[in-house]
Design a protein around this motif. Structure first.
Motif, PDB file in Angstrom:
ATOM      1  N   PRO A 102      -0.743  37.036 -14.656  1.00  0.00           N
ATOM      2  CA  PRO A 102      -1.249  36.294 -13.491  1.00  0.00           C
ATOM      3  C   PRO A 102      -0.213  36.205 -12.377  1.00  0.00           C
ATOM      4  O   PRO A 102       0.930  35.809 -12.608  1.00  0.00           O
ATOM      5  N   ALA A 103      -0.653  36.527 -11.172  1.00  0.00           N
ATOM      6  CA  ALA A 103       0.245  36.493 -10.001  1.00  0.00           C
ATOM      7  C   ALA A 103       0.229  35.101  -9.374  1.00  0.00           C
ATOM      8  O   ALA A 103      -0.005  34.938  -8.172  1.00  0.00           O
ATOM      9  N   LEU A 104       0.501  34.097 -10.192  1.00  0.00           N
ATOM     10  CA  LEU A 104       0.480  32.708  -9.739  1.00  0.00           C
ATOM     11  C   LEU A 104       1.873  32.315  -9.245  1.00  0.00           C
ATOM     12  O   LEU A 104       2.509  31.391  -9.761  1.00  0.00           O
ATOM     13  N   TYR A 105       2.340  33.000  -8.221  1.00  0.00           N
ATOM     14  CA  TYR A 105       3.691  32.792  -7.715  1.00  0.00           C
ATOM     15  C   TYR A 105       3.916  31.367  -7.221  1.00  0.00           C
ATOM     16  O   TYR A 105       5.037  30.859  -7.284  1.00  0.00           O
ATOM     17  N   HIS A 144      11.273  38.564  -5.215  1.00  0.00           N
ATOM     18  CA  HIS A 144      10.057  39.359  -5.005  1.00  0.00           C
ATOM     19  C   HIS A 144       9.390  38.985  -3.683  1.00  0.00           C
ATOM     20  O   HIS A 144       9.022  39.875  -2.900  1.00  0.00           O
ATOM     21  N   ILE A 145       9.254  37.703  -3.431  1.00  0.00           N
ATOM     22  CA  ILE A 145       8.599  37.264  -2.198  1.00  0.00           C
ATOM     23  C   ILE A 145       9.384  37.727  -0.978  1.00  0.00           C
ATOM     24  O   ILE A 145       8.798  38.172   0.023  1.00  0.00           O
ATOM     25  N   ILE A 152      11.343  40.380  -0.708  1.00  0.00           N
ATOM     26  CA  ILE A 152      11.192  41.833  -0.530  1.00  0.00           C
ATOM     27  C   ILE A 152       9.822  42.165   0.046  1.00  0.00           C
ATOM     28  O   ILE A 152       9.696  42.964   0.985  1.00  0.00           O
ATOM     29  N   VAL A 153       8.784  41.562  -0.507  1.00  0.00           N
ATOM     30  CA  VAL A 153       7.426  41.850  -0.023  1.00  0.00           C
ATOM     31  C   VAL A 153       7.256  41.384   1.418  1.00  0.00           C
ATOM     32  O   VAL A 153       6.626  42.076   2.232  1.00  0.00           O
ATOM     33  N   THR A 154       7.815  40.241   1.754  1.00  0.00           N
ATOM     34  CA  THR A 154       7.718  39.737   3.129  1.00  0.00           C
ATOM     35  C   THR A 154       8.376  40.705   4.108  1.00  0.00           C
ATOM     36  O   THR A 154       7.810  41.013   5.171  1.00  0.00           O
ATOM     37  N   GLU A 155       9.560  41.195   3.764  1.00  0.00           N
ATOM     38  CA  GLU A 155      10.243  42.162   4.624  1.00  0.00           C
ATOM     39  C   GLU A 155       9.472  43.469   4.704  1.00  0.00           C
ATOM     40  O   GLU A 155       9.334  44.063   5.789  1.00  0.00           O
ATOM     41  N   ALA A 156       8.941  43.917   3.569  1.00  0.00           N
ATOM     42  CA  ALA A 156       8.174  45.163   3.559  1.00  0.00           C
ATOM     43  C   ALA A 156       6.903  45.048   4.397  1.00  0.00           C
ATOM     44  O   ALA A 156       6.562  45.955   5.162  1.00  0.00           O
ATOM     45  N   ARG A 157       6.214  43.914   4.296  1.00  0.00           N
ATOM     46  CA  ARG A 157       4.986  43.732   5.083  1.00  0.00           C
ATOM     47  C   ARG A 157       5.286  43.686   6.576  1.00  0.00           C
ATOM     48  O   ARG A 157       4.461  44.117   7.391  1.00  0.00           O
ATOM     49  N   ALA A 158       6.458  43.186   6.942  1.00  0.00           N
ATOM     50  CA  ALA A 158       6.842  43.190   8.351  1.00  0.00           C
ATOM     51  C   ALA A 158       6.992  44.625   8.853  1.00  0.00           C
ATOM     52  O   ALA A 158       6.617  44.941   9.995  1.00  0.00           O
ATOM     53  N   LEU A 159       7.532  45.504   8.014  1.00  0.00           N
ATOM     54  CA  LEU A 159       7.628  46.925   8.386  1.00  0.00           C
ATOM     55  C   LEU A 159       6.239  47.524   8.572  1.00  0.00           C
ATOM     56  O   LEU A 159       5.992  48.262   9.539  1.00  0.00           O
ATOM     57  N   VAL A 175       9.268  47.498  -6.601  1.00  0.00           N
ATOM     58  CA  VAL A 175       9.054  46.159  -7.139  1.00  0.00           C
ATOM     59  C   VAL A 175       7.652  45.982  -7.716  1.00  0.00           C
ATOM     60  O   VAL A 175       7.428  45.119  -8.560  1.00  0.00           O
ATOM     61  N   MET A 176       6.695  46.809  -7.276  1.00  0.00           N
ATOM     62  CA  MET A 176       5.326  46.683  -7.757  1.00  0.00           C
ATOM     63  C   MET A 176       5.013  47.620  -8.921  1.00  0.00           C
ATOM     64  O   MET A 176       4.230  47.281  -9.802  1.00  0.00           O
TER      65      MET A 176
END
Length: 220
Positions: A83-86, A98-99, A101-108, A124-125
């Motif tokens: 479960p992705a219950l971060y 993880h959050i 890295i994903v936040t920076e990646a989504r900005a790209l 990471v995924m």
């Protein structure tokens, strides 16, 4: 009457395709509209399960609308698969890493650099480094992940599973999901590991039997 099994997919495959070890007769297989918002998914679960006793089996981000909806439904139990219950594990180093890295990646991705996004997100995924020779093949997948809903920021709290018999199934491969499982056990959940299939322990040969035993224990 035993509760109906309802299978809630994650961000990838939908419907029965998301559960290859199961048969169509095993229950109701949810198929959310691609890239639909979490709030929309919660509303769909509330409207379709309003008058039925349910055993939810939810994978990855599918656990987010499931837990949010469960408080308003007649839920016999839940099987939460990786479960992705971060939201329930904020502050733990693996979760915050993880959050970030994903936040920076989504900005790209938002700036139009989908390749740069995938270079950061893929390891990471999916546990494998970016490979330039696969980029043409993986572009569509990268664009899908660049627009899919994020699993945090939805107000999920560990207390939401209190009083609901819950089995957490992880693959034993990722610190984030093991941390989330550990935090859920603090509220009374049971944790099982099915290794060898990464983020999809539902692909393991013993998954169907695990769910069946859990359902039988509920009836007992």
């Amino acid at each position: 009457m035993p509760p109906e099994h309802v299978f809630v997919h994650g961000a990838g495959r939908r419907g029965t395709d998301a559960w290859p070890r199961l048969d169509a007769a095993d229950g109701d297989f949810v198929s959310f509209t691609p890239d639909s918002a979490i709030a929309t998914q919660v509303s769909e679960l509330l409207s379709t399960r309003a008058h039925a006793r349910t055993l939810f089996v939810a994978h990855s981000i599918g656990a987010v609308p499931t837990v949010l909806a469960a408080a308003h439904l007649d839920v016999a139990g839940m099987v939460l698969v990786e479960p992705a219950l971060y939201d329930i594990s904020r502050g733990h180093p693996s979760i915050e890493r993880h959050i970030a890295i994903v936040t920076e990646a989504r900005a790209l991705a938002a700036a139009g650099d989908v390749r740069g996004f995938w270079m950061m997100l893929r390891p990471v995924m999916f546990g494998g480094s970016f490979r330039p020779e696969l980029w043409d093949r993986e572009q569509a997948l990268a664009r899908h992940w660049a627009r899919t809903a994020l699993p945090w920021g939805h107000g999920v709290r560990e207390r939401m599973v209190h009083g609901i018999p819950t089995l957490v199934v992880t693959g034993g491969w990722n610190d984030e999901y093991e941390q989330i499982a550990a935090d859920l056990t603090h509220g009374g959940a049971t944790h099982e590991i099915l290794s060898g299939h990464g983020h999809r322990p539902q692909d393991a040969p013993g998954f169907r039997e695990l769910v069946s035993r859990f359902a039988a224990d509920l009836r007992a």
